[in-house]
Each structure stands twice: as structure tokens, then as C-alpha cells.
Write a protein that holds these residues in place. Structure first.
Motif, PDB file in Angstrom:
ATOM      1  N   TYR A  34       0.849  -1.186   0.000  1.00 22.16           N
ATOM      2  CA  TYR A  34       0.000   0.000   0.000  1.00 22.16           C
ATOM      3  C   TYR A  34       0.888   1.239   0.000  1.00 22.16           C
ATOM      4  N   ASN A  95      -4.771 -14.869  10.029  1.00 19.26           N
ATOM      5  CA  ASN A  95      -5.717 -14.296   9.077  1.00 19.26           C
ATOM      6  C   ASN A  95      -6.030 -12.829   9.310  1.00 19.26           C
ATOM      7  N   ASN A  96      -5.131 -12.123   9.920  1.00 23.89           N
ATOM      8  CA  ASN A  96      -5.227 -10.679   9.967  1.00 23.89           C
ATOM      9  C   ASN A  96      -4.076 -10.099   9.175  1.00 23.89           C
ATOM     10  N   LEU A  97      -4.286  -8.871   8.692  1.00 22.03           N
ATOM     11  CA  LEU A  97      -3.255  -8.205   7.912  1.00 22.03           C
ATOM     12  C   LEU A  97      -2.421  -7.365   8.854  1.00 22.03           C
TER      13      LEU A  97
ATOM     14  N   TYR B  35      -8.378  -0.090  11.948  1.00 22.27           N
ATOM     15  CA  TYR B  35      -6.945   0.033  12.170  1.00 22.27           C
ATOM     16  C   TYR B  35      -6.679   1.281  13.013  1.00 22.27           C
ATOM     17  N   ILE B  45      -3.711  -3.467  13.028  1.00 24.43           N
ATOM     18  CA  ILE B  45      -5.045  -4.020  12.932  1.00 24.43           C
ATOM     19  C   ILE B  45      -5.648  -4.121  14.319  1.00 24.43           C
ATOM     20  N   SER B  48     -11.085  -7.420  12.628  1.00 25.84           N
ATOM     21  CA  SER B  48     -11.671  -7.679  11.321  1.00 25.84           C
ATOM     22  C   SER B  48     -12.977  -8.413  11.575  1.00 25.84           C
ATOM     23  N   ILE B  55     -12.580 -11.235  14.404  1.00 24.21           N
ATOM     24  CA  ILE B  55     -11.208 -11.546  14.789  1.00 24.21           C
ATOM     25  C   ILE B  55     -10.648 -10.321  15.483  1.00 24.21           C
ATOM     26  N   ILE B  56     -10.199 -10.549  16.684  1.00 23.48           N
ATOM     27  CA  ILE B  56      -9.704  -9.433  17.489  1.00 23.48           C
ATOM     28  C   ILE B  56      -8.189  -9.559  17.630  1.00 23.48           C
ATOM     29  N   ASN B  57      -7.495  -8.459  17.423  1.00 21.22           N
ATOM     30  CA  ASN B  57      -6.079  -8.452  17.739  1.00 21.22           C
ATOM     31  C   ASN B  57      -5.952  -8.462  19.264  1.00 21.22           C
ATOM     32  N   THR B  98      -9.332 -11.251   4.447  1.00 17.77           N
ATOM     33  CA  THR B  98      -8.080 -10.526   4.615  1.00 17.77           C
ATOM     34  C   THR B  98      -7.163 -10.621   3.408  1.00 17.77           C
ATOM     35  N   GLN B 102      -7.818  -4.144   0.328  1.00 17.06           N
ATOM     36  CA  GLN B 102      -8.633  -3.420   1.289  1.00 17.06           C
ATOM     37  C   GLN B 102      -8.769  -1.963   0.853  1.00 17.06           C
TER      38      GLN B 102
END
Lengths: 109, 113
Positions: A34, A95-97, B35, B45, B48, B55-57, B98, B102
Motif C-alpha cells: 500500500y 488471518n489478519n493483515l 486500524y 489491525i 476484522s 477476529i480481534i487483535n 483478509t 482493502q
């Protein structure tokens, strides 16, 4: 889990080339690139989904070395519009970016 | 037409307050994200979310909670704001999870006094 980018910053004259590297400590499923200009949202450049894959459009291309858990972004014949901060993003098993540390690129006339 | 829109663009508030940031996407995407970008420009992140899974960081404090009234909206609610919450918060969306491109909103700059 944040990938590390190098260099942190680079200054180029118009027409010069640059390489930005992205390295992860974890196995990668895919790599995103990006660009973010100051005060703006990140803009998607490209995704590399397979090990060894190379992609590009215009004069910006990238490669993905799955084995080394690395990706590189190549900017050739840079233009003023290329200035900004470049981020790689890596997708691991969670599976997170996870975005990299960023590389600030400045192109001067 | 704005693809991913966030409101407000700027939010200035005091420590201890509770605030929400709204996000809407008109791209028909099935996954949305939040984000946080700090003063050093690191993009992290937070969440999501799609219809099936959140899905939690794990580094995100539980004072932060996403709320999705429908597929096109993912709001961020923050309780008991702290000085360290000052940052730019970006909402994003993608189609297919993911691994897909995006699209980001313009960001909400949150400043805690």
C-alpha cells in the motif's frame, strides 16, 4: 507480528530507482503493498499470493519469496507522484493483515 | 460516491469519556476492519469482522468494541478514553476476507485532552 521494512526512508531524484524490502518472522500466506500520502488513507497497490510470484503495473512491481518470508517492492524511473509512505502487509495464519513499519519515499525534481 | 466513509473526521474529547466512530461502506464488501495509526505512523489491525466471525487483535484493550448493525456498517465504540488512544483510526473493507485488497476510509483523528 509486525513485518520489518527497510530502508526506513529514502530520497530519490526523478527518474531514479528504489527497492523497498519487507521481512517477516512468520510464515506468510500473502503480501500486500500500500502507499499512503501525508494526511490521506492508504491506497492498495498489489497483492502477491504465491511464493515466487511477481507482479507489477506501470513502473512499480513486487516479488514474494515465500521461503525467505520476504517481499520487495521495486520502483523504477520514479516520478514525483510516487512520494509517500509505502507499507507492506503480511497475512499469516491468524488471518489478519499486519502492516510493516513503513518506508517514507520522497522524490525530488 | 465515497466507497468507505467515516464520521467524524476529527474528534477531540477528554480523558474518561466514551465515544463512537462510525464507518459505512457502499462497495458491497463482506469484511470490514478497524486500524489504529499512531504518531509514528505504525498501522495496527484492531479488528476484522464479517457476517460470521470477529477476529480481534489480542493487543487491543477491551475498552474498544466493534459494533456492526448490518453488513455495510462497522462502528467503533471506545470506553473510558485514555491519552494513549490519541491516533488516527481507519476503517477499511474488502470482499472475501483478509487476503483481498482493502479499501480504506479517510480516517478519524482522535485527540484526547
Amino acid at each position: 507480528q509486525q513485518p520489518v521494512q527497510s530502508p526506513q526512508a529514502v530520497i530519490l531524484r526523478e527518474g531514479e530507482d528504489a527497492v523497498i524490502n519487507c521481512s517477516s518472522s512468520k510464515a506468510l500466506y500473502s503480501v500486500h503493498w500500500y502507499r499512503q500520502k501525508h494526511g490521506e488513507a492508504p491506497i492498495f497497490l498489489m497483492i502477491l499470493l504465491k511464493g515466487g510470484e511477481q507482479k507489477g503495473h506501470d513502473k512499480i512491481s513486487a516479488s514474494f519469496n515465500e521461503k525467505k518470508q520476504q517481499s520487495s517492492l521495486y520502483l523504477t524511473a520514479s516520478q514525483l507522484s510516487y512520494s509517500g509512505t509505502y507499507f507492506c502487509g503480511t497475512v499469516t495464519g491468524a488471518n489478519n493483515l499486519f502492516f510493516g513499519t513503513g518506508t517514507r519515499l520522497t522524490v525530488i525534481p | 460516491d465515497t466507497a468507505v466513509s467515516q464520521t467524524p473526521k476529527y474528534l477531540v474529547t477528554q480523558m474518561g469519556n466514551d465515544k463512537s466512530i462510525k464507518c459505512e461502506q457502499n462497495l458491497g464488501h463482506d469484511t470490514m476492519y478497524w486500524y489504529k495509526q499512531d504518531s509514528k505512523k505504525f498501522l495496527k489491525i484492531m479488528f476484522s469482522y464479517n457476517n460470521k466471525e470477529l477476529i480481534i487483535n489480542e493487543t487491543v484493550p477491551n475498552r474498544f468494541s466493534p459494533k456492526s448493525p448490518d453488513k455495510a456498517h462497522l462502528n467503533l465504540h471506545i470506553n473510558s478514553l485514555e491519552l494513549g488512544d490519541s491516533a488516527v483510526y481507519f476503517c477499511a473493507s474488502s470482499q472475501g476476507g483478509t487476503g483481498q485488497p482493502q479499501h480504506f476510509g479517510d480516517g478519524t483523528r482522535l485527540s484526547i485532552l
